[in-house]
Scaffold this active site. Structure first.
Site, short mmCIF file in Angstrom:
data_model
loop_
_atom_site.label_atom_id
_atom_site.label_comp_id
_atom_site.label_asym_id
_atom_site.label_seq_id
_atom_site.Cartn_x
_atom_site.Cartn_y
_atom_site.Cartn_z
N HIS A 129 0.88 -1.17 0.00
CA HIS A 129 0.00 0.00 0.00
C HIS A 129 0.92 1.23 0.00
O HIS A 129 2.03 1.17 0.55
CB HIS A 129 -0.83 -0.06 1.29
N ASP A 206 3.41 -4.20 7.93
CA ASP A 206 2.14 -3.49 7.77
C ASP A 206 1.05 -4.54 7.96
O ASP A 206 0.80 -5.37 7.08
CB ASP A 206 2.09 -2.87 6.37
N GLN A 209 -4.21 -5.30 7.16
CA GLN A 209 -5.21 -6.24 6.64
C GLN A 209 -5.11 -7.60 7.31
O GLN A 209 -5.79 -8.54 6.90
CB GLN A 209 -5.05 -6.39 5.11
N LYS A 232 -10.09 -0.10 10.82
CA LYS A 232 -10.34 -1.34 10.05
C LYS A 232 -10.62 -2.50 10.98
O LYS A 232 -10.85 -3.62 10.55
CB LYS A 232 -9.11 -1.68 9.19
N CYS A 372 -4.74 2.34 -3.67
CA CYS A 372 -3.52 2.91 -3.05
C CYS A 372 -2.34 1.94 -3.20
O CYS A 372 -1.51 1.84 -2.28
CB CYS A 372 -3.73 3.26 -1.58
#
Ligand SMILES: Cc1ncc(COP(=O)(O)O)c(C=O)c1O
Length: 414
Positions: A129, A206, A209, A232, A372
């Site tokens: 991302h 990261d 997700q 999220k 993104c």
């Protein structure tokens, strides 16, 4: 054991509203932001109604209550990740968490293990991302370091055949995503972490997700830093998490300076408090942090393993159904063992923006575009994709609605 998503839906007030002239809302955009259960909405508003005061400062009851609530939230986040309280930094977003690490490394001086110079290398991947790409591009530009990356294979995995030439003795940082927000690919971390540590590099994960969707233990993963966002994870907007190994956080220079992050200050100099305070300058996002604590407790009560399994079942159901549609191509791994519940696809010549608009007219919320991750979509040779992303409140009826919506779009666009 999974849970009953139909019951979970009733915890989320927004999911009972209708959309586009009375249609049922089919929310398939949790990869962008999740919806919030009432307990989270109430926790944030109750903080303002009952406990609002600046944390760590006032000598009064409200300040004490606010501090307890804020630090209590930190303890919940730590427990959620299998970390300790001092390793949890509240930021405003995952984007800020990732920028914080990159900027702080840029502030490091020679002698500090995070000092980056022109002879060093920074490693990312082609599936990042922008939030985990641009801060490293910028750090490379500021320091003269070389930016390198793992390529993505045609079957949507990281090309690890090149691991020894991508991660070298010069590598200082390896920054990568746990689960791609476009492809759904879950990356095999163990091999990368082992190689990175072999050469003395730190791994920045990261986890935007992954943390909301599966059990994640920082101890098991053995990465060095991890970022995720509250919004999220059924939590509020305006709060993100940076986790770092305590010794790393204490060695890393600060990013933002000001109130609350100091040990001692004179007219010409200052020294820093220990982590996590060193990275929380100013009055922090207290209500949002408290809301995030309640959000993570809510997820924990349902069970992260159950949420993961629920999404896996839904993804299997969705892939089986979507693959029946003529001209539909799934962009990402078709092997369920390699992916999570983020499904990108293209449908013949229908532009994703047109498809997204058509689905929206049916009450179905998906995301379209480059998500993104522009270098990735470019690499895949697609201008844009349509993305459906699942969460604990989605059901097979939502998938059926999506499939039906795509079929209707095909008829509509001829
Ligand atoms: C993989 C990934 N990383 C980083 C981000 C940025 O998160 P935030 O916008 O919450 O800062 C996102 C958001 O879409 C994401 O999916």
């Amino acid at each position: 054991m999974t849970f009953d998503a139909r019951k979970v839906i009733t915890d989320f007030p927004i999911l009972s509203r209708t959309i586009r002239d009375g249609k049922r809302l089919v929310y398939l955009d949790s990869g962008a932001t999740s919806q919030k259960p009432s307990v989270v909405i109430d926790a944030e508003s109750n903080f303002y109604r009952l406990h609002n005061a600046a944390v760590h400062r006032g000598a009064h009851q409200l300040a004490e209550e606010a501090t307890d609530a804020y630090e209590g939230a930190r303890a919940i986040v730590a427990d959620f990740l299998g970390a300790t309280n001092n390793e949890i930094v509240f930021t405003k977003s995952a984007t800020e968490s990732l920028n914080l690490i990159a900027y702080a490394m840029g502030n490091a001086q020679p002698g500090n293990r995070f000092f980056i110079s022109a002879s060093d290398e920074i490693v990312v991947t082609e599936m990042e991302h922008h939030a985990n790409l641009i801060p490293w591009q910028q750090l490379a530009e500021r320091t003269g370091a070389t930016l390198k990356w793992f390529e993505v294979t045609p079957d949507a995995r990281l090309d690890l055949d090149s691991i020894d030439s991508v991660i070298t003795e010069k590598t200082k940082v390896v920054a990568l995503t746990h689960q791609s927000n476009v492809l759904g690919t879950i990356n095999p971390l163990a091999e990368i972490v082992t190689r990175a540590h072999e050469v003395g590099a730190v791994v920045v994960l990261d986890a935007c997700q992954s943390v909301p969707h599966m059990p994640v233990s920082v101890k098991d993963l053995d990465v060095d830093f991890l970022a995720f966002s509250g919004h999220k994870s059924v939590g509020p907007t305006g709060v993100g998490i940076l986790w770092g190994k305590e010794a790393h956080l204490n060695e890393l220079p600060p990013f933002l300076t000001g109130g609350s992050m100091i040990e001692n200050v004179t007219m010409t100099s200052a020294t820093w408090a220990k982590a996590p305070k060193k990275f929380e300058a100013g009055v922090p996002n207290m209500a949002q942090a408290v809301g995030l604590g309640v959000a993570l407790k809510y997820l924990q009560n349902i069970g992260m393993q159950s949420i993961f399994e629920h999404e896996k079942e839904l993804t299997k159901y969705a892939m089986d159904s979507l693959q029946q549609i003529t001209d539909l191509t799934i962009i990402g791994p078709t092997d369920l063992n390699l992916r999570g519940g983020t499904l990108s696809f293209t449908v013949g010549d229908i532009h994703p923006h047109d498809l997204g608009q058509f689905l929206d007219s049916q009450g179905i919320a998906v995301r379209t575009g480059h998500h993104c991750a522009w270098p990735l979509t470019r690499k895949l040779g697609v201008a844009a994709t349509t993305r459906a992303s699942f969460y604990l409140y989605n059901t097979t009826e939502d998938v059926d609605a999506l499939v039906e919506g795509i079929r209707s779009a095909q008829k509509y666009f001829g």
